[in-house]
Design an enzyme around this catalytic site. Structure first.
Site, PDB file in Angstrom:
ATOM      1  N   GLN A  18      -3.779 -13.485   1.573  1.00  0.00           N
ATOM      2  CA  GLN A  18      -4.742 -12.665   2.301  1.00  0.00           C
ATOM      3  C   GLN A  18      -6.094 -12.601   1.610  1.00  0.00           C
ATOM      4  OE1 GLN A  18      -3.272  -8.987   4.273  1.00  0.00           O
ATOM      5  NE2 GLN A  18      -1.390  -9.413   3.163  1.00  0.00           N
ATOM      6  N   ASP A  75      -5.597  -1.693  -4.960  1.00  0.00           N
ATOM      7  CA  ASP A  75      -5.012  -2.308  -3.764  1.00  0.00           C
ATOM      8  C   ASP A  75      -5.830  -3.558  -3.419  1.00  0.00           C
ATOM      9  OD1 ASP A  75      -3.341  -2.701  -1.642  1.00  0.00           O
ATOM     10  OD2 ASP A  75      -4.012  -0.985  -0.464  1.00  0.00           O
ATOM     11  N   GLU A  76      -5.241  -4.495  -2.692  1.00  0.00           N
ATOM     12  CA  GLU A  76      -5.950  -5.712  -2.253  1.00  0.00           C
ATOM     13  C   GLU A  76      -6.568  -6.448  -3.440  1.00  0.00           C
ATOM     14  OE1 GLU A  76      -5.922  -6.470   0.999  1.00  0.00           O
ATOM     15  OE2 GLU A  76      -5.651  -4.579   2.068  1.00  0.00           O
ATOM     16  N   THR A 130       0.833  -1.195   0.000  1.00  0.00           N
ATOM     17  CA  THR A 130       0.000   0.000   0.000  1.00  0.00           C
ATOM     18  C   THR A 130       0.873   1.253   0.000  1.00  0.00           C
ATOM     19  OG1 THR A 130      -1.690  -1.235   1.190  1.00  0.00           O
ATOM     20  CG2 THR A 130      -1.894   1.138   1.215  1.00  0.00           C
ATOM     21  N   ARG A 170      -1.638  -8.140  11.386  1.00  0.00           N
ATOM     22  CA  ARG A 170      -2.032  -6.760  11.666  1.00  0.00           C
ATOM     23  C   ARG A 170      -1.194  -6.198  12.805  1.00  0.00           C
ATOM     24  NH1 ARG A 170      -3.066  -5.686   7.417  1.00  0.00           N
ATOM     25  NH2 ARG A 170      -2.430  -7.801   7.011  1.00  0.00           N
TER      26      ARG A 170
HETATM   27  P1  ATP Z   1      -0.963  -5.524   3.933  1.00  0.00           P
HETATM   28  O1  ATP Z   1      -0.655  -6.730   3.123  1.00  0.00           O
HETATM   29  O2  ATP Z   1      -1.286  -5.866   5.332  1.00  0.00           O
HETATM   30  O3  ATP Z   1      -1.954  -4.632   3.263  1.00  0.00           O
HETATM   31  P2  ATP Z   1       1.120  -3.833   2.915  1.00  0.00           P
HETATM   32  O4  ATP Z   1       2.017  -4.685   2.120  1.00  0.00           O
HETATM   33  O5  ATP Z   1       0.165  -2.998   2.193  1.00  0.00           O
HETATM   34  O6  ATP Z   1       0.410  -4.708   4.024  1.00  0.00           O
HETATM   35  P3  ATP Z   1       1.909  -1.367   4.146  1.00  0.00           P
HETATM   36  O7  ATP Z   1       0.720  -1.155   4.968  1.00  0.00           O
HETATM   37  O8  ATP Z   1       2.104  -0.561   2.929  1.00  0.00           O
HETATM   38  O9  ATP Z   1       2.061  -2.920   3.799  1.00  0.00           O
HETATM   39  O10 ATP Z   1       3.227  -1.194   5.022  1.00  0.00           O
HETATM   40  C1  ATP Z   1       3.359  -1.805   6.304  1.00  0.00           C
HETATM   41  C2  ATP Z   1       4.164  -0.912   7.221  1.00  0.00           C
HETATM   42  O11 ATP Z   1       5.519  -0.877   6.799  1.00  0.00           O
HETATM   43  C3  ATP Z   1       3.695   0.527   7.205  1.00  0.00           C
HETATM   44  O12 ATP Z   1       3.766   1.037   8.506  1.00  0.00           O
HETATM   45  C4  ATP Z   1       4.678   1.211   6.292  1.00  0.00           C
HETATM   46  O13 ATP Z   1       4.800   2.575   6.574  1.00  0.00           O
HETATM   47  C5  ATP Z   1       5.962   0.455   6.570  1.00  0.00           C
HETATM   48  N1  ATP Z   1       6.902   0.433   5.428  1.00  0.00           N
HETATM   49  C6  ATP Z   1       6.653  -0.013   4.189  1.00  0.00           C
HETATM   50  N2  ATP Z   1       7.747   0.078   3.387  1.00  0.00           N
HETATM   51  C7  ATP Z   1       8.724   0.606   4.160  1.00  0.00           C
HETATM   52  C8  ATP Z   1      10.112   0.953   3.927  1.00  0.00           C
HETATM   53  N3  ATP Z   1      10.690   0.779   2.749  1.00  0.00           N
HETATM   54  N4  ATP Z   1      10.782   1.449   4.975  1.00  0.00           N
HETATM   55  C9  ATP Z   1      10.198   1.617   6.185  1.00  0.00           C
HETATM   56  N5  ATP Z   1       8.923   1.319   6.462  1.00  0.00           N
HETATM   57  C10 ATP Z   1       8.184   0.823   5.464  1.00  0.00           C
HETATM   58 MG    MG Z   2      -1.963  -2.922   2.222  1.00  0.00          MG
END
Ligand code: ATP
Ligand code: MG
Length: 678
Positions: A239, A208-209, A31, A585
């Site tokens: 997921q 997304d998703e 995301t 989560r």
């Molecule tokens: P989900 O599958 O649960 O939707 P996601 O892959 O979308 O997860 P995000 O919600 O985008 O993951 O990111 C998870 C956390 O990691 C967030 O708090 C985000 O700010 C942090 N994050 C993501 N990439 C980085 C990075 N390169 N450096 C530091 N923090 C990061």
């Molecule tokens: Mg996400």
């Protein structure tokens, strides 16, 4: 803005033309990557109005908007970032006339839908009708196709109700949630010119998703990116939790084949959770057979162990958790970083009581929605009638609220006349002379209905002149609150009504150029408790928690039957993916809790702890673990095609096991991943 991303994430964010799939595990920054990409595209001069970002829940959309908009210039035209349904709504407002319908349609919710279905067919279970019709719509199955493919009496009946239901919606200019997407798709697939124009308008599309998209959403996306194929989707097969609503994981698995020259990006670092949390999440999901298998490396260090709480009953469980939460808050943690998740909404009741007692502020996300309360639905029906008096569906709901002596017989007569004359009930009241109306419904009713009509028209005028006086005049005219003044829980209901009035006033103040109809559209897509606030801890179902993260997380109801939920239509692999979503989560601390008994559906039930606790390696349990290696000679297994069989021998074959199975006399070698143990 790119500097906060790792190398793969940067590559994805900077990719401009052509299809792209980001396939990666939980918390790997999917995301974050697409929100950054959104800001990046704008920063290099791409017109914001040509970017469309879609997601599933309003909450996720709000969060993404915050993340993305903090990176772009305040004066930039805001790009469209919303749910699929909202996109459909906006589209239909402009284009539903293509289907010969007016754009003052009313969106009905699942409760309305059920009431309509019930009025069409009293025999068949309404829930079945509702979900089957929804499945038809989400797989773009027409009425004719549904009829042709019906194999038995039940499905013939369902197809028949499907037809009547669709006619009813059309006659009353109603659309259900599925229609928001289906009708949009239909318009685009019949009007080539408009399809081309729309696709050219949104040159950059992100989703997304993506693992939770269904057939219909896929087809819609295909239409939208027909002119450019600039579609960027992100998702995680582990997921996928909406299979029961027709989401198909096939969309993500075949993306690379459907869209030529897809750039596939993998993200393999997890930035959200401690290693301990990740370890248990991975241990759990490894028990699923149908998965791509991905690597996920932690970046946040070991962290604290996951706690498992064992309690006698829900009261003890609640006590432990509220004590923990109190401690967290007194140690300066912010309430918004704390959440409690459950698989079954009913478990929130005991928690709510406990939290109330402990004076901890909480917000229920999802669950019984504010807008599903009777008094609020009545008000919404009133407002719908005022914006569109021809809405028979809503008129029926409020014509005798508060009581004005209009009985069911009168309503039936009016409705019948409305069908006969192909006019709305309101038009009949309005256009018939008092004498004509008296012939239809009697003198007293005739007079009452004329007064009602005049009041509605007066309020329509008020809305045109001055919106701000509307609520006061509405109350003066209809004395709506009196409907609920004498009921048992009057105080509660009146408070809800006041809250709703306040909300509408606030909407008018904040959106000077929007009207009552806009307000109704807005709320039909959201749930009141959608927002996560600083001052409240969050209580929600695991489904509602998708895409979110919390520093301190509690998962309750870790018992067989509650989680995994077992019974009709439940699917153990999907339950396990829900388990994976739930655990991932958590950022810093995770507590999982099970009890020996719960009071549920009127009685106390003894319970056994969830197999997910053992599968995720949290406790040693007596339940067998369904690992591949668990196949042994003489086990009974089931194959999709060959049916039941017994294992004769087991041999290792790479990562898998080769099983020699006797299917009723027919012996075959089958890889263990193709059979299920029973
Ligand atoms: P989900 O599958 O649960 O939707 P996601 O892959 O979308 O997860 P995000 O919600 O985008 O993951 O990111 C998870 C956390 O990691 C967030 O708090 C985000 O700010 C942090 N994050 C993501 N990439 C980085 C990075 N390169 N450096 C530091 N923090 C990061
Ligand atoms: Mg996400």
């Amino acid at each position: 803005m790119l500097s906060t991303l790792n190398e793969s994430q940067q590559k994805a964010a900077q990719h401009i033309d052509g299809p792209m799939l980001i396939l990666a595990g939980a918390g790997s920054g999917k995301t974050k990557t697409i929100t950054t990409r959104l800001a990046y595209l704008i920063s290099i001069g791409i017109d914001p109005s040509s970017i469309l970002t879609l997601t599933f829940t309003n909450k996720a959309a709000t969060e993404m908007r915050e993340r993305a908009f903090s990176m772009i210039d305040k004066n930039t035209y805001p790009p469209l970032l919303c749910t699929f349904h909202k996109f459909g709504l906006l589209f239909l407002k402009f284009h539903i006339s293509q289907l010969g319908r007016k754009n003052n349609f009313v969106i009905i919710d699942s409760d309305d839908k059920k009431r309509i279905l019930k009025s069409i067919d009293k025999e068949t279970t309404t829930a079945v009708l509702s979900s089957e019709i929804s499945k038809f719509k989400n797989s773009v199955v027409s009425i004719a196709e549904a009829k042709a493919s019906a194999q038995d009496k039940l499905y013939m009946q369902i197809a028949d109700v499907y037809e009547k239901y669709e006619n009813y919606l059309e006659q009353n200019n109603l659309v259900d949630f599925d229609d928001l997407i289906l009708l949009t798709y239909k318009i685009l697939s019949t009007n080539k010119e408009l399809a081309k124009e729309t696709s050219e308008k949104y040159r950059y599309i992100m989703v997304d998703e993506y693992q939770d998209t269904n057939e219909l959403q896929y087809m819609l996306l295909k239409k939208l990116c027909d002119q450019h194929n600039n579609l960027c989707v992100v998702g995680d097969d582990d997921q996928s939790i909406y299979g029961w609503r027709g989401a198909t994981i096939k969309n993500i698995l075949t993306f690379g084949e459907t869209f030529e020259n897809t750039l596939i990006i993998k993200l393999e670092e997890n930035y959200r959770s401690t290693n301990k949390i990740l370890f248990h999440a991975n241990a759990l999901i490894e028990h699923n057979r149908d998965r791509l298998g991905k690597k996920l490396v932690g970046t946040r260090g070991e962290g604290n162990s996951i706690r498992v709480y064992e309690s006698q009953d829900e009261n003890e469980e609640t006590r432990k958790i509220t004590e923990d939460i109190k401690k967290l808050i007194s140690n300066g943690e912010s309430a918004k970083d704390i959440a409690i998740l459950y698989r079954v909404n009913a478990l929130s009741r005991a928690l709510e009581e406990g939290l109330n007692r402990a004076n901890i502020h909480y917000k229920l996300v999802g669950g019984l929605k504010f807008y599903e309360r009777a008094e609020i639905k009545d008000l919404i029906a009133y407002f719908r009638v005022i914006t569109n008096a021809n809405d028979n569906f809503s008129i029926k709901r409020i014509i005798n609220k508060p009581k004005r002596g209009i009985g069911k017989m009168t309503i039936d007569k009016l409705e019948l006349e409305s069908h006969k004359k192909s006019k709305s009930m309101f038009s009949i009241i309005k256009e018939y002379t008092p004498d004509e109306l008296t012939v239809l419904v009697g003198k007293k009713n005739s007079r009452t209905l004329k007064v009602f009509m005049a009041s509605v028209e007066d309020l329509q005028d008020v809305l045109e002149d001055t919106k701000m006086r509307f609520i006061d005049l509405f109350e003066d005219t209809f004395d709506f609150k009196s409907t609920y003044a004498k009921v048992i829980d009057a105080e509660d209901r009146l408070a809800n009504i006041d809250e709703f009035y306040g909300y509408l006033r606030d909407f008018f103040i904040k959106n000077i150029d929007l009207n009552l109809e806009d307000f109704l559209n807005e709320i039909s897509l959201e749930s009141a408790a959608d927002a996560i606030s600083d001052e409240y801890i969050s209580l929600m179902s695991i489904h509602a928690s998708k895409g979110l993260e919390f520093k301190h997380l509690f998962i309750v109801g870790m018992e067989e039957g509650f989680f995994p939920l077992v019974g009709d239509g439940s699917n153990i692999e999907e339950e396990r993916r829900l388990g994976y979503v739930a655990i991932t989560r958590a950022c810093d601390e995770l507590t999982m809790s099970f009890v020996h008994s719960r009071f549920y559906k009127g009685r106390r039930t003894q319970l056994v702890k969830s197999r997910f606790l053992t599968e995720s390696d949290l406790i040693k349990g007596s339940l067998t673990i369904e690992k591949n290696s668990a196949f042994k000679k003489d086990d009974l297994v089931k194959h999709k095609i060959f049916g039941m069989g017994r294992i004769l021998s087991v041999q290792k074959a790479g990562k898998d096991l080769k099983l020699n199975i006797n299917f009723g006399g027919m012996k075959r070698d089958i890889l263990s991943s193709f059979v299920e143990k029973i």
